[in-house]
Design an enzyme around this catalytic site. Structure first.
Site, PDB file in Angstrom:
ATOM      1  N   GLY A 122       0.733  -1.259   0.000  1.00  9.79           N
ATOM      2  CA  GLY A 122       0.000   0.000   0.000  1.00  9.79           C
ATOM      3  C   GLY A 122       0.761   1.309   0.000  1.00  9.79           C
ATOM      4  O   GLY A 122       0.128   2.360  -0.028  1.00  9.79           O
ATOM      5  N   GLY A 143       2.733   2.681  -2.329  1.00  7.01           N
ATOM      6  CA  GLY A 143       3.043   3.234  -3.640  1.00  7.01           C
ATOM      7  C   GLY A 143       2.235   4.481  -3.978  1.00  7.01           C
ATOM      8  O   GLY A 143       1.119   4.677  -3.494  1.00  7.01           O
ATOM      9  N   CYS A 166      -1.025   3.544  -5.584  1.00  4.72           N
ATOM     10  CA  CYS A 166      -1.689   2.407  -4.942  1.00  4.72           C
ATOM     11  C   CYS A 166      -2.757   2.923  -3.985  1.00  4.72           C
ATOM     12  O   CYS A 166      -2.516   3.851  -3.218  1.00  4.72           O
ATOM     13  CB  CYS A 166      -0.671   1.570  -4.170  1.00  4.72           C
ATOM     14  SG  CYS A 166      -1.389   0.136  -3.359  1.00  4.72           S
TER      15      CYS A 166
END
EC number: 1.7.1.7
Length: 347
Positions: A181, A183, A186
């Protein structure tokens, strides 16, 4: 149900404490690392930064460009075997030695990886990548790939806790990819409520991996060169970058023109854009867990990667690390509530 009370930290929560140094110049810092991998026994020497296996980042062109800097590329999994064959024929040995062949965990993808790896002896690295590395199926797939390729270097992920790092290494992974998570494109943490602050994940997973002779890749969460340094300082053996390397001529993203300016499309691999392109849309039983953004076109990646590596060198001089290998031993993080002065905008 239980609640863990210990505070977990991301890159924005800390800064390096500077330390006395005998280094006179950034040019004295050695960023090259020499690794011997646990299961394959392979040796590798280079700068342990990896372009993320996203189809708007990790193209064959990116692999060739980054190899000039000793940097690796986890080439995305959506190239055909025929395209890989052409790449194997035209790329030089250094480029081929610095690419990961990326794959999911389906039977069709396993057969595809076998065909790609058979194209050249110079293909050494395999990146087994699924969003949720806590699946028992991933462990079984790692065992299967290790049995098929006993002398190749295998990376597997993504996970964020030491127990799963240990399980994947014991199953045959040389390297475990860490990050759920963090990114830039993301949205897993928003859509699912699942995740782990990236710096704490790296510190804890690195400790688990190194205890077994394995290694980790810190995957995601870096927005600047200082974050890359923090990942290395926290114990990452490799750092994987997506957004920081997107938007370049080598990135492979779609070019869009708006108001006379050029932009490149960049999207998460669980986004609506990615699933429309590769899976015929978002399946009824799932939600998109990524976003699509337009980045101003940034030209060649060479200047960007030089700037990132220059920042890491500078970090090393501030803490007295003559080699990248020494950075984690020389690291003391201080917890902070501020990072940069934004009076005139962000860097």
């Amino acid at each position: 149900m239980r609640i863990e009370q210990e505070l977990k930290l991301g890159f924005k929560d800390v800064l390096f404490r500077p330390k006395r140094s005998t280094l006179k110049s950034r040019s004295q810092v050695e960023l090259t690392r020499d690794f011997t991998f646990k299961h394959s026994g392979r040796q590798w020497s280079g700068t342990p930064v990896i372009a993320a296996n996203m189809d708007s980042v990790a193209s064959f062109e990116m692999a060739a460009a980054l190899a000039e800097h000793g940097v690796m590329t986890a080439v995305h999994k959506h190239y055909t075997v025929e395209q890989w064959a052409e790449f194997a024929k035209t790329a030089d040995k250094k480029t081929l030695n610095n690419v990961f062949v990326s794959t999911g965990t389906s039977e069709a993808e396993f057969e595809k990886v076998k065909k790609i790896m058979a194209l050249s002896e110079e293909f050494v690295f395999i990146c087994i990548d699924i969003a949720n590395g806590y699946s028992e199926h991933l462990v079984e797939f790692v065992q299967k790939v290790r049995a098929e390729f006993p002398t190749k270097v295998i990376s597997a992920g993504n996970v964020v806790t030491g127990d799963m790092v240990e399980e994947l290494i014991l199953a045959g992974a040389d390297i475990v990819k860490v990050g759920i998570g963090p990114g830039s494109v993301c949205t897993t943490r928003v859509k699912t409520g699942v995740g782990y602050p990236q710096l704490s994940a790296i510190i804890e997973c690195g400790d688990a991996a190194h205890g077994l002779g394995g290694m980790i890749i810190g995957d995601g969460g870096c927005s600047c060169a200082g974050d890359v340094s923090k990942a290395f300082g926290g114990g990452a053996d490799f750092v994987m970058l997506g957004g920081m390397l997107a938007g370049h001529s080598e990135s492979g993203g779609e070019v869009v023109e708006q108001d006379g300016k050029q932009y490149m499309k960049f999207y998460g691999m669980s986004s609506q854009s990615a699933m429309d392109k590769h899976s015929g849309g978002v399946a009824k039983y799932r939600a998109a867990e990524g976003k699509t953004v337009l980045l101003p076109y940034r030209g060649s990646v060479h200047n960007t990667i030089s700037d990132i590596l220059g920042g890491v060198r500078s970090t090393c001089t501030y803490v007295g690390a003559a080699k990248l290998k020494e950075l984690t031993k020389r690291t003391t993080f201080i917890r902070v509530q501020e990072q940069e002065n934004n009076v005139f905008g962000k860097e």
